[in-house]
Design a protein around this motif. Sequence first.
Motif, mmCIF file in Angstrom:
data_model
loop_
_atom_site.group_PDB
_atom_site.id
_atom_site.type_symbol
_atom_site.label_atom_id
_atom_site.label_comp_id
_atom_site.label_asym_id
_atom_site.label_seq_id
_atom_site.Cartn_x
_atom_site.Cartn_y
_atom_site.Cartn_z
ATOM 1 N N ALA A 141 0.850 -1.188 0.000
ATOM 2 C CA ALA A 141 0.000 0.000 0.000
ATOM 3 C C ALA A 141 0.892 1.246 0.000
ATOM 4 O O ALA A 141 1.830 1.341 0.783
ATOM 5 N N GLN A 142 0.586 2.177 -0.881
ATOM 6 C CA GLN A 142 1.363 3.420 -0.979
ATOM 7 C C GLN A 142 0.614 4.620 -0.408
ATOM 8 O O GLN A 142 1.231 5.576 0.041
ATOM 9 N N THR A 143 -0.730 4.595 -0.480
ATOM 10 C CA THR A 143 -1.554 5.686 0.050
ATOM 11 C C THR A 143 -2.746 5.095 0.788
ATOM 12 O O THR A 143 -3.150 3.956 0.541
ATOM 13 N N GLY A 144 -3.317 5.880 1.680
ATOM 14 C CA GLY A 144 -4.518 5.480 2.404
ATOM 15 C C GLY A 144 -5.399 6.682 2.659
ATOM 16 O O GLY A 144 -4.909 7.811 2.756
ATOM 17 N N GLN A 145 -6.711 6.447 2.762
ATOM 18 C CA GLN A 145 -7.645 7.531 3.028
ATOM 19 C C GLN A 145 -8.856 6.979 3.767
ATOM 20 O O GLN A 145 -9.219 5.806 3.611
ATOM 21 N N LEU A 146 -9.484 7.839 4.574
ATOM 22 C CA LEU A 146 -10.671 7.482 5.345
ATOM 23 C C LEU A 146 -11.881 8.252 4.831
ATOM 24 O O LEU A 146 -11.741 9.376 4.345
ATOM 25 N N HIS A 147 -13.071 7.662 4.962
ATOM 26 C CA HIS A 147 -14.334 8.243 4.509
ATOM 27 C C HIS A 147 -15.323 8.131 5.670
ATOM 28 O O HIS A 147 -15.695 7.029 6.075
ATOM 29 N N LEU A 148 -15.728 9.262 6.225
ATOM 30 C CA LEU A 148 -16.571 9.350 7.421
ATOM 31 C C LEU A 148 -17.970 9.811 7.027
ATOM 32 O O LEU A 148 -18.102 10.743 6.235
ATOM 33 N N CYS A 149 -19.010 9.163 7.589
ATOM 34 C CA CYS A 149 -20.391 9.551 7.256
ATOM 35 C C CYS A 149 -21.314 9.480 8.467
ATOM 36 O O CYS A 149 -21.129 8.654 9.348
ATOM 37 N N ARG A 150 -22.328 10.330 8.444
ATOM 38 C CA ARG A 150 -23.506 10.174 9.297
ATOM 39 C C ARG A 150 -24.505 9.434 8.424
ATOM 40 O O ARG A 150 -24.897 9.919 7.361
ATOM 41 N N ASP A 151 -24.897 8.238 8.833
ATOM 42 C CA ASP A 151 -25.805 7.395 8.063
ATOM 43 C C ASP A 151 -27.235 7.858 8.328
ATOM 44 O O ASP A 151 -27.758 7.675 9.410
ATOM 45 N N ARG A 152 -27.863 8.429 7.313
ATOM 46 C CA ARG A 152 -29.212 8.981 7.471
ATOM 47 C C ARG A 152 -30.290 8.064 6.906
ATOM 48 O O ARG A 152 -31.397 8.491 6.633
ATOM 49 N N GLY A 153 -29.976 6.790 6.738
ATOM 50 C CA GLY A 153 -30.964 5.835 6.259
ATOM 51 C C GLY A 153 -31.040 5.805 4.744
ATOM 52 O O GLY A 153 -30.182 6.343 4.044
ATOM 53 N N SER A 154 -32.079 5.181 4.226
ATOM 54 C CA SER A 154 -32.175 4.991 2.777
ATOM 55 C C SER A 154 -32.851 6.147 2.044
ATOM 56 O O SER A 154 -32.683 6.286 0.839
ATOM 57 N N LEU A 155 -33.610 6.988 2.727
ATOM 58 C CA LEU A 155 -34.330 8.065 2.044
ATOM 59 C C LEU A 155 -33.539 9.366 1.930
ATOM 60 O O LEU A 155 -33.716 10.114 0.969
ATOM 61 N N LEU A 156 -32.703 9.647 2.887
ATOM 62 C CA LEU A 156 -31.936 10.897 2.890
ATOM 63 C C LEU A 156 -30.470 10.608 2.590
ATOM 64 O O LEU A 156 -29.931 9.598 3.035
ATOM 65 N N PRO A 157 -29.800 11.501 1.862
ATOM 66 C CA PRO A 157 -28.371 11.266 1.587
ATOM 67 C C PRO A 157 -27.541 11.388 2.864
ATOM 68 O O PRO A 157 -27.847 12.190 3.746
ATOM 69 N N ASP A 158 -26.498 10.567 2.963
ATOM 70 C CA ASP A 158 -25.575 10.634 4.100
ATOM 71 C C ASP A 158 -24.781 11.938 4.041
ATOM 72 O O ASP A 158 -24.561 12.497 2.970
ATOM 73 N N ASN A 159 -24.357 12.410 5.217
ATOM 74 C CA ASN A 159 -23.381 13.499 5.293
ATOM 75 C C ASN A 159 -22.023 12.833 5.381
ATOM 76 O O ASN A 159 -21.794 12.022 6.258
ATOM 77 N N CYS A 160 -21.105 13.171 4.474
ATOM 78 C CA CYS A 160 -19.808 12.492 4.443
ATOM 79 C C CYS A 160 -18.654 13.475 4.249
ATOM 80 O O CYS A 160 -18.847 14.576 3.741
ATOM 81 N N ALA A 161 -17.479 13.050 4.672
ATOM 82 C CA ALA A 161 -16.241 13.813 4.475
ATOM 83 C C ALA A 161 -15.093 12.827 4.341
ATOM 84 O O ALA A 161 -15.135 11.736 4.922
ATOM 85 N N ASN A 162 -14.055 13.218 3.604
ATOM 86 C CA ASN A 162 -12.866 12.407 3.437
ATOM 87 C C ASN A 162 -11.702 13.002 4.224
ATOM 88 O O ASN A 162 -11.580 14.223 4.316
ATOM 89 N N SER A 163 -10.851 12.141 4.718
ATOM 90 C CA SER A 163 -9.637 12.590 5.405
ATOM 91 C C SER A 163 -8.609 13.049 4.374
ATOM 92 O O SER A 163 -8.762 12.837 3.168
ATOM 93 N N ALA A 164 -7.551 13.618 4.874
ATOM 94 C CA ALA A 164 -6.385 13.874 4.044
ATOM 95 C C ALA A 164 -5.842 12.516 3.583
ATOM 96 O O ALA A 164 -6.104 11.487 4.212
ATOM 97 N N VAL A 165 -5.081 12.493 2.515
ATOM 98 C CA VAL A 165 -4.490 11.252 2.020
ATOM 99 C C VAL A 165 -3.181 10.995 2.756
ATOM 100 O O VAL A 165 -2.314 11.876 2.830
ATOM 101 N N ALA A 166 -3.057 9.802 3.315
ATOM 102 C CA ALA A 166 -1.811 9.386 3.962
ATOM 103 C C ALA A 166 -0.903 8.790 2.891
ATOM 104 O O ALA A 166 -1.376 8.068 2.019
ATOM 105 N N LYS A 167 0.382 9.104 2.972
ATOM 106 C CA LYS A 167 1.334 8.584 1.975
ATOM 107 C C LYS A 167 2.474 7.870 2.684
ATOM 108 O O LYS A 167 2.910 8.261 3.747
ATOM 109 N N ARG A 168 2.956 6.810 2.033
ATOM 110 C CA ARG A 168 4.067 6.027 2.562
ATOM 111 C C ARG A 168 5.291 6.897 2.701
ATOM 112 O O ARG A 168 5.599 7.745 1.946
#
Length: 138
Positions: free
Chosen positions: A111-138
């Motif tokens: 693995a050379q890079t890694g990233q995280l994806h965070l969400c508030r799960d609002r169910g199937s009818l409403l879109p989730d609120n999400c954000a991505n972390s900075a990219v980690a590099k080797r």
Amino acid sequence: MVGAILTGALIAGGASTAFAGTLPNFSTTGASFTSIKHNFDPWPCTSACKDGKWSGWNWSGYLADTKDDGNHVKIQSKVDGYGWSNSVYWKGGANTRTYLSYKTTAGGDPAQTGQLHLCRDRGSLLPDNCANSAVAKR
């Protein structure tokens, strides 16, 4: 494209893996991920790698539900050009958090890079609120 493989365990005490770097805290409406530490397994692989052959990205931190709205929070991870891993959920309720420590791998290549994806799960009818972390590099 094949998704990343996520392996890990919920750690209640101290982490057994030594971490080499940090990422900035990040959040979205209703969720946050803080105190983020990470490192990459050695290449060529040693016994630190999954099964001695799967070089991955190790990450840890606190997943928190920050809003009293009845929604759960989740986090995913990925390495290199692979897709997001399966979600890890926290269902502890408003203003609670849990410590997570995981390894994300994507096959035999290091693995050379890694990233995280965070969400508030609002169910199937409403879109989730999400954000991505900075990219980690080797």
